[in-house]
Design a protein around this motif. Structure first.
Motif, PDB file in Angstrom:
ATOM      1  N   ILE A   1      56.788  43.426  53.571  1.00 51.42           N
ATOM      2  CA  ILE A   1      57.762  43.693  52.504  1.00 51.42           C
ATOM      3  C   ILE A   1      58.690  44.823  52.941  1.00 51.42           C
ATOM      4  CG2 ILE A   1      58.047  44.332  50.088  1.00 51.42           C
ATOM      5  CD1 ILE A   1      55.043  43.544  49.718  1.00 51.42           C
TER       6      ILE A   1
ATOM      7  N   PHE B   1      52.904  47.529  49.425  1.00 49.93           N
ATOM      8  CA  PHE B   1      52.754  46.559  48.333  1.00 49.93           C
ATOM      9  C   PHE B   1      53.975  46.685  47.435  1.00 49.93           C
ATOM     10  CE2 PHE B   1      51.863  46.061  43.801  1.00 49.93           C
ATOM     11  CZ  PHE B   1      51.537  44.708  43.775  1.00 49.93           C
TER      12      PHE B   1
ATOM     13  N   THR C   1      55.485  39.833  45.653  1.00 52.79           N
ATOM     14  CA  THR C   1      54.262  39.025  45.645  1.00 52.79           C
ATOM     15  C   THR C   1      54.339  37.925  44.588  1.00 52.79           C
ATOM     16  OG1 THR C   1      53.227  40.784  44.313  1.00 52.79           O
ATOM     17  CG2 THR C   1      52.705  40.724  46.654  1.00 52.79           C
TER      18      THR C   1
ATOM     19  N   THR D   1      57.036  35.335  45.884  1.00 60.15           N
ATOM     20  CA  THR D   1      56.581  34.542  47.029  1.00 60.15           C
ATOM     21  C   THR D   1      55.499  33.554  46.616  1.00 60.15           C
ATOM     22  OG1 THR D   1      57.151  36.335  48.540  1.00 60.15           O
ATOM     23  CG2 THR D   1      55.637  34.656  49.361  1.00 60.15           C
ATOM     24  N   ALA D   2      54.598  33.979  45.723  1.00 67.20           N
ATOM     25  CA  ALA D   2      53.573  33.057  45.235  1.00 67.20           C
ATOM     26  C   ALA D   2      54.210  31.856  44.551  1.00 67.20           C
ATOM     27  CB  ALA D   2      52.634  33.787  44.271  1.00 67.20           C
TER      28      ALA D   2
ATOM     29  N   ILE E   1      47.693  36.607  48.837  1.00 60.73           N
ATOM     30  CA  ILE E   1      48.763  37.079  49.709  1.00 60.73           C
ATOM     31  C   ILE E   1      48.289  38.396  50.326  1.00 60.73           C
ATOM     32  CG2 ILE E   1      51.142  37.883  49.879  1.00 60.73           C
ATOM     33  CD1 ILE E   1      51.878  36.036  47.613  1.00 60.73           C
ATOM     34  N   ASP E   2      48.144  38.407  51.634  1.00 59.50           N
ATOM     35  CA  ASP E   2      47.695  39.613  52.331  1.00 59.50           C
ATOM     36  C   ASP E   2      48.907  40.469  52.688  1.00 59.50           C
ATOM     37  OD1 ASP E   2      44.746  39.376  52.654  1.00 59.50           O
ATOM     38  OD2 ASP E   2      45.294  37.496  53.645  1.00 59.50           O
ATOM     39  N   VAL E   3      48.994  41.640  52.066  1.00 59.34           N
ATOM     40  CA  VAL E   3      50.042  42.610  52.369  1.00 59.34           C
ATOM     41  C   VAL E   3      49.369  43.816  53.018  1.00 59.34           C
ATOM     42  CG1 VAL E   3      51.498  41.793  50.481  1.00 59.34           C
ATOM     43  CG2 VAL E   3      49.896  43.673  50.076  1.00 59.34           C
TER      44      VAL E   3
ATOM     45  N   VAL F   1      46.148  40.440  47.717  1.00 53.28           N
ATOM     46  CA  VAL F   1      46.664  40.303  46.355  1.00 53.28           C
ATOM     47  C   VAL F   1      46.324  38.905  45.856  1.00 53.28           C
ATOM     48  CG1 VAL F   1      48.710  40.373  44.896  1.00 53.28           C
ATOM     49  CG2 VAL F   1      48.558  41.883  46.891  1.00 53.28           C
TER      50      VAL F   1
ATOM     51  N   VAL G   1      46.804  35.798  43.542  1.00 56.66           N
ATOM     52  CA  VAL G   1      47.941  35.265  42.794  1.00 56.66           C
ATOM     53  C   VAL G   1      47.539  33.978  42.083  1.00 56.66           C
ATOM     54  CG1 VAL G   1      49.696  36.344  44.243  1.00 56.66           C
ATOM     55  CG2 VAL G   1      48.828  34.089  44.860  1.00 56.66           C
TER      56      VAL G   1
ATOM     57  N   ALA H   1      50.181  38.352  39.763  1.00 54.80           N
ATOM     58  CA  ALA H   1      49.615  38.995  40.945  1.00 54.80           C
ATOM     59  C   ALA H   1      48.703  40.127  40.488  1.00 54.80           C
ATOM     60  CB  ALA H   1      50.711  39.543  41.848  1.00 54.80           C
TER      61      ALA H   1
ATOM     62  N   ALA I   1      46.640  43.538  41.553  1.00 53.11           N
ATOM     63  CA  ALA I   1      46.679  44.576  42.580  1.00 53.11           C
ATOM     64  C   ALA I   1      46.129  45.880  42.027  1.00 53.11           C
ATOM     65  CB  ALA I   1      48.108  44.778  43.069  1.00 53.11           C
TER      66      ALA I   1
END
Length: 230
Positions: free
Chosen positions: A68, A77, A82, A85-86, A99-101, A106, A108, A117, A119
């Motif tokens: 990001i 993050f 997130t 994108t999901a 979603i791996d940040v 995370v 979703v 999301a 977090a």
């Protein structure tokens, strides 16, 4: 060897945290890593100019890695990237559950028109929170009043219902004003330990749920916008 930018790369664009009619929201640029493998991702994000642009790997077994970038820095993050994108991956028939940040995984989910999301509040950037007694004052704020730092200005519009009016100014990230800030919504939710219904900027809508032990969920509506070509 990297190049400053990537001419010819297509940036997919979605608007995250729209209202029920699909208006407002925060623009998000999404680019596949394979399209910018040898590019300087930070320079690319600066050229795109949205509050965040993400570089996304190919999903594998319901997970995907993502980086990001704001116009000036990389984030561990952020909420609207997130969530956006999901939604986009699901729209592309490539849905994921994680979603791996850089901050961590995370979770979703998509449910009843909203994308969520989950977090930890500690993953969010450090915001200065400014509570106003009168929500009408929020509309009078000028980005020029906040020449540095990351400021989230908010007021209750209906405290029993968790309704909030907010604006966010983050010159430290290269963002004079952000139209919808999921990370700040998570941080405020953790601070107040309750779910919120936030109207931010010109009319973006953000929903949050307080989970427990520092976890919160942020959700909203997402719509496709027009892709751009660099």
């Amino acid at each position: 060897m990297t190049v400053p930018e990537s001419d010819g790369a297509q940036i997919e664009v979605v608007r995250v945290f729209t209202d029920a009619a699909g208006r407002f929201g925060n623009l998000l640029g999404i680019v596949r890593r394979s399209a910018v493998e040898n590019a300087d991702h930070q320079a690319l994000a600066a050229r795109v100019g949205y509050s965040e642009t993400v570089v996304v790997d190919e999903p594998v077994n319901g997970r995907v890695k993502m980086r990001i970038y704001t116009p000036t820095t990389e984030l561990r993050f952020a909420g609207h990237p997130t969530v956006g994108t999901a939604w986009w991956l699901n729209d592309q028939q490539r849905p994921v559950k994680i979603i791996d940040v850089p901050a961590g995984p995370v979770e979703v989910t998509l449910s009843e028109g909203l994308t969520w999301a989950r977090a930890r509040a500690e993953w969010t950037p450090a915001f200065q929170f400014h509570q106003f007694e009168d929500p009408a004052e929020i509309a009078t704020l000028d980005p020029a009043d906040f020449p540095e730092g990351q400021h989230y200005c908010w007021a209750w519009t209906n405290e029993p219902r968790g309704a909030v009016r907010a604006r966010m100014f983050a010159p430290a990230m290269g963002i004079p004003e952000d139209q919808a800030t999921g990370a700040a919504a998570i941080a405020l939710t953790a601070l107040l330990t309750r779910g919120l219904n936030i109207t931010q900027g010109e009319g973006s809508q953000i929903f949050t749920e307080w989970d427990s032990d520092g976890w919160a969920r942020v959700g909203g509506r997402v719509v496709a916008d027009h892709p751009i070509l660099l």
